[in-house]
Design a protein around this motif. Sequence first.
Motif, PDB file in Angstrom:
ATOM      1  N   PRO A 145      -9.874   6.209   3.941  1.00  0.00           N
ATOM      2  CA  PRO A 145     -10.919   5.306   4.467  1.00  0.00           C
ATOM      3  C   PRO A 145     -11.889   4.834   3.390  1.00  0.00           C
ATOM      4  CG  PRO A 145     -10.597   7.144   5.964  1.00  0.00           C
ATOM      5  CD  PRO A 145      -9.770   7.435   4.744  1.00  0.00           C
ATOM      6  N   VAL A 146     -12.186   5.680   2.407  1.00  0.00           N
ATOM      7  CA  VAL A 146     -13.119   5.284   1.353  1.00  0.00           C
ATOM      8  C   VAL A 146     -12.581   4.094   0.558  1.00  0.00           C
ATOM      9  CG1 VAL A 146     -12.242   6.910  -0.393  1.00  0.00           C
ATOM     10  CG2 VAL A 146     -14.623   6.170  -0.467  1.00  0.00           C
ATOM     11  N   GLU A 147     -11.262   3.992   0.405  1.00  0.00           N
ATOM     12  CA  GLU A 147     -10.682   2.865  -0.328  1.00  0.00           C
ATOM     13  C   GLU A 147     -10.807   1.573   0.473  1.00  0.00           C
ATOM     14  OE1 GLU A 147      -7.047   4.895  -0.802  1.00  0.00           O
ATOM     15  OE2 GLU A 147      -7.454   5.434  -2.878  1.00  0.00           O
ATOM     16  N   ILE A 148     -10.617   1.679   1.780  1.00  0.00           N
ATOM     17  CA  ILE A 148     -10.807   0.501   2.636  1.00  0.00           C
ATOM     18  C   ILE A 148     -12.270   0.074   2.608  1.00  0.00           C
ATOM     19  CG2 ILE A 148     -10.606  -0.392   4.999  1.00  0.00           C
ATOM     20  CD1 ILE A 148      -7.952   0.171   3.549  1.00  0.00           C
ATOM     21  N   ASP A 149     -13.185   1.055   2.680  1.00  0.00           N
ATOM     22  CA  ASP A 149     -14.620   0.738   2.625  1.00  0.00           C
ATOM     23  C   ASP A 149     -14.969   0.013   1.338  1.00  0.00           C
ATOM     24  OD1 ASP A 149     -14.990   1.996   5.054  1.00  0.00           O
ATOM     25  OD2 ASP A 149     -15.641   3.899   4.161  1.00  0.00           O
ATOM     26  N   ARG A 150     -14.436   0.493   0.224  1.00  0.00           N
ATOM     27  CA  ARG A 150     -14.716  -0.122  -1.081  1.00  0.00           C
ATOM     28  C   ARG A 150     -14.204  -1.557  -1.121  1.00  0.00           C
ATOM     29  NH1 ARG A 150     -12.025   3.242  -5.062  1.00  0.00           N
ATOM     30  NH2 ARG A 150     -13.533   4.795  -4.413  1.00  0.00           N
ATOM     31  N   ALA A 151     -12.979  -1.761  -0.639  1.00  0.00           N
ATOM     32  CA  ALA A 151     -12.402  -3.112  -0.633  1.00  0.00           C
ATOM     33  C   ALA A 151     -13.196  -4.030   0.291  1.00  0.00           C
ATOM     34  CB  ALA A 151     -10.940  -3.053  -0.202  1.00  0.00           C
ATOM     35  N   GLU A 152     -13.639  -3.505   1.449  1.00  0.00           N
ATOM     36  CA  GLU A 152     -14.440  -4.323   2.368  1.00  0.00           C
ATOM     37  C   GLU A 152     -15.779  -4.719   1.754  1.00  0.00           C
ATOM     38  OE1 GLU A 152     -14.457  -1.907   6.007  1.00  0.00           O
ATOM     39  OE2 GLU A 152     -13.562  -3.647   6.998  1.00  0.00           O
TER      40      GLU A 152
ATOM     41  N   VAL B 276      -6.227   0.089  -8.314  1.00  0.00           N
ATOM     42  CA  VAL B 276      -6.573   0.679  -7.021  1.00  0.00           C
ATOM     43  C   VAL B 276      -7.046  -0.393  -6.042  1.00  0.00           C
ATOM     44  CG1 VAL B 276      -7.873   2.427  -5.741  1.00  0.00           C
ATOM     45  CG2 VAL B 276      -7.110   2.915  -8.071  1.00  0.00           C
ATOM     46  N   ILE B 277      -8.120  -1.125  -6.370  1.00  0.00           N
ATOM     47  CA  ILE B 277      -8.623  -2.175  -5.471  1.00  0.00           C
ATOM     48  C   ILE B 277      -7.509  -3.167  -5.162  1.00  0.00           C
ATOM     49  CG2 ILE B 277     -10.217  -4.130  -5.279  1.00  0.00           C
ATOM     50  CD1 ILE B 277     -11.713  -1.553  -5.066  1.00  0.00           C
ATOM     51  N   ARG B 278      -6.696  -3.505  -6.167  1.00  0.00           N
ATOM     52  CA  ARG B 278      -5.652  -4.519  -5.994  1.00  0.00           C
ATOM     53  C   ARG B 278      -4.679  -4.150  -4.884  1.00  0.00           C
ATOM     54  NH1 ARG B 278      -0.865  -4.492  -8.103  1.00  0.00           N
ATOM     55  NH2 ARG B 278      -1.031  -6.658  -8.723  1.00  0.00           N
TER      56      ARG B 278
ATOM     57  N   CYS C  32       0.795  -1.235   0.000  1.00  0.00           N
ATOM     58  CA  CYS C  32       0.000   0.000   0.000  1.00  0.00           C
ATOM     59  C   CYS C  32       0.823   1.278   0.000  1.00  0.00           C
ATOM     60  CB  CYS C  32      -0.987   0.009   1.166  1.00  0.00           C
ATOM     61  SG  CYS C  32      -2.038  -1.438   1.173  1.00  0.00           S
ATOM     62  N   ILE C  33       2.027   1.202  -0.486  1.00  0.00           N
ATOM     63  CA  ILE C  33       2.845   2.396  -0.659  1.00  0.00           C
ATOM     64  C   ILE C  33       2.726   2.769  -2.139  1.00  0.00           C
ATOM     65  CG2 ILE C  33       5.176   3.343  -0.556  1.00  0.00           C
ATOM     66  CD1 ILE C  33       5.618   1.308   1.782  1.00  0.00           C
ATOM     67  N   PRO C  34       2.373   4.031  -2.433  1.00  0.00           N
ATOM     68  CA  PRO C  34       2.050   4.371  -3.823  1.00  0.00           C
ATOM     69  C   PRO C  34       3.244   4.356  -4.773  1.00  0.00           C
ATOM     70  CG  PRO C  34       1.945   6.320  -2.432  1.00  0.00           C
ATOM     71  CD  PRO C  34       2.187   5.152  -1.527  1.00  0.00           C
ATOM     72  N   LEU C  35       3.579   3.165  -5.205  1.00  0.00           N
ATOM     73  CA  LEU C  35       4.620   2.952  -6.209  1.00  0.00           C
ATOM     74  C   LEU C  35       3.964   2.090  -7.288  1.00  0.00           C
ATOM     75  CD1 LEU C  35       7.650   3.330  -6.860  1.00  0.00           C
ATOM     76  CD2 LEU C  35       8.062   1.187  -5.665  1.00  0.00           C
ATOM     77  N   PRO C  36       3.469   2.690  -8.350  1.00  0.00           N
ATOM     78  CA  PRO C  36       2.563   1.976  -9.258  1.00  0.00           C
ATOM     79  C   PRO C  36       3.207   0.835 -10.040  1.00  0.00           C
ATOM     80  CG  PRO C  36       3.016   4.182 -10.088  1.00  0.00           C
ATOM     81  CD  PRO C  36       3.670   4.079  -8.735  1.00  0.00           C
TER      82      PRO C  36
ATOM     83  N   VAL D 177     -10.243 -11.655  -3.444  1.00  0.00           N
ATOM     84  CA  VAL D 177      -8.792 -11.450  -3.447  1.00  0.00           C
ATOM     85  C   VAL D 177      -8.249 -11.705  -4.843  1.00  0.00           C
ATOM     86  CG1 VAL D 177      -6.581 -12.275  -2.524  1.00  0.00           C
ATOM     87  CG2 VAL D 177      -8.535 -11.947  -0.994  1.00  0.00           C
ATOM     88  N   PHE D 178      -8.726 -12.772  -5.488  1.00  0.00           N
ATOM     89  CA  PHE D 178      -8.293 -13.076  -6.856  1.00  0.00           C
ATOM     90  C   PHE D 178      -8.715 -11.972  -7.822  1.00  0.00           C
ATOM     91  CE2 PHE D 178      -9.451 -14.802 -11.030  1.00  0.00           C
ATOM     92  CZ  PHE D 178      -8.206 -15.229 -11.455  1.00  0.00           C
ATOM     93  N   VAL D 179     -10.007 -11.632  -7.809  1.00  0.00           N
ATOM     94  CA  VAL D 179     -10.536 -10.618  -8.731  1.00  0.00           C
ATOM     95  C   VAL D 179      -9.935  -9.257  -8.415  1.00  0.00           C
ATOM     96  CG1 VAL D 179     -12.631  -9.444  -9.510  1.00  0.00           C
ATOM     97  CG2 VAL D 179     -12.670 -11.902  -9.099  1.00  0.00           C
ATOM     98  N   GLY D 180      -9.830  -8.931  -7.123  1.00  0.00           N
ATOM     99  CA  GLY D 180      -9.305  -7.633  -6.712  1.00  0.00           C
ATOM    100  C   GLY D 180      -7.885  -7.384  -7.174  1.00  0.00           C
ATOM    101  N   ARG D 181      -7.082  -8.443  -7.278  1.00  0.00           N
ATOM    102  CA  ARG D 181      -5.696  -8.284  -7.725  1.00  0.00           C
ATOM    103  C   ARG D 181      -5.622  -7.914  -9.208  1.00  0.00           C
ATOM    104  NH1 ARG D 181      -2.482  -7.051  -3.899  1.00  0.00           N
ATOM    105  NH2 ARG D 181      -0.889  -7.271  -5.463  1.00  0.00           N
ATOM    106  N   LEU D 182      -6.719  -8.042  -9.920  1.00  0.00           N
ATOM    107  CA  LEU D 182      -6.761  -7.700 -11.343  1.00  0.00           C
ATOM    108  C   LEU D 182      -7.317  -6.297 -11.600  1.00  0.00           C
ATOM    109  CD1 LEU D 182      -8.160 -11.124 -12.580  1.00  0.00           C
ATOM    110  CD2 LEU D 182      -5.839 -10.270 -12.946  1.00  0.00           C
ATOM    111  N   LEU D 183      -7.721  -5.593 -10.523  1.00  0.00           N
ATOM    112  CA  LEU D 183      -8.357  -4.282 -10.674  1.00  0.00           C
ATOM    113  C   LEU D 183      -7.454  -3.172 -10.153  1.00  0.00           C
ATOM    114  CD1 LEU D 183     -11.902  -5.263  -9.349  1.00  0.00           C
ATOM    115  CD2 LEU D 183     -11.181  -5.062 -11.741  1.00  0.00           C
TER     116      LEU D 183
END
Length: 194
Positions: A83-90, A109-111, A19-23, A101-107
Amino acid sequence: ISAAGYFGVVVLMAIESACIPLPSEVIMPFAGYLVSVNQFSLLGAATMGALGCNIGSTLAYVVAAKGGRKAIERWGAYVLIRPVEIDRAERYFARYGAVTVFVGRLLPVIRTFIAFPAGLAQMPMMKFQIYTFLGSWPWCFALAYIGFLLGERWHSDPHFRRLFHQFDTVIAVGLLAGLAWFAWSRWRESHRNR
């Protein structure tokens, strides 16, 4: 990456997944470029990138599992997590369960943040590792493949290279401005919410 080899890919992708912004959109295409000059293999670059994702995601998972949401809300601002990003992931995790977790790794921001809800939900570690790797590998492969194609064209098409050189400064300023805006907007928002 060029100097550190595959180890550099692992480390940088671990940082991105912690979660450190290094794209990854910068890291993996450059690894793909190194495939085009025969420094890496495409499968090796994708696999090392996915391994880095597992390492970084495990750190985020442990923070969530041990410290809970309060730890994320308290320390998240330091790595520019809103917090909005955590809410979205939750919400994704609550709706779709472990496959998130599988699908999220392909998206995009969510990943980056999907490990947090997995940790909060105490998803079994082995399952988390498998889904994280299987979701990260295609992402890393696709980005490395793009870098590989661009790298091949760089060497075979002098017009392409000249065009890039003409816009070097514009591209560099644009990237720096985008990173500065991203960091500033996250910092401002975290201070507004205090």
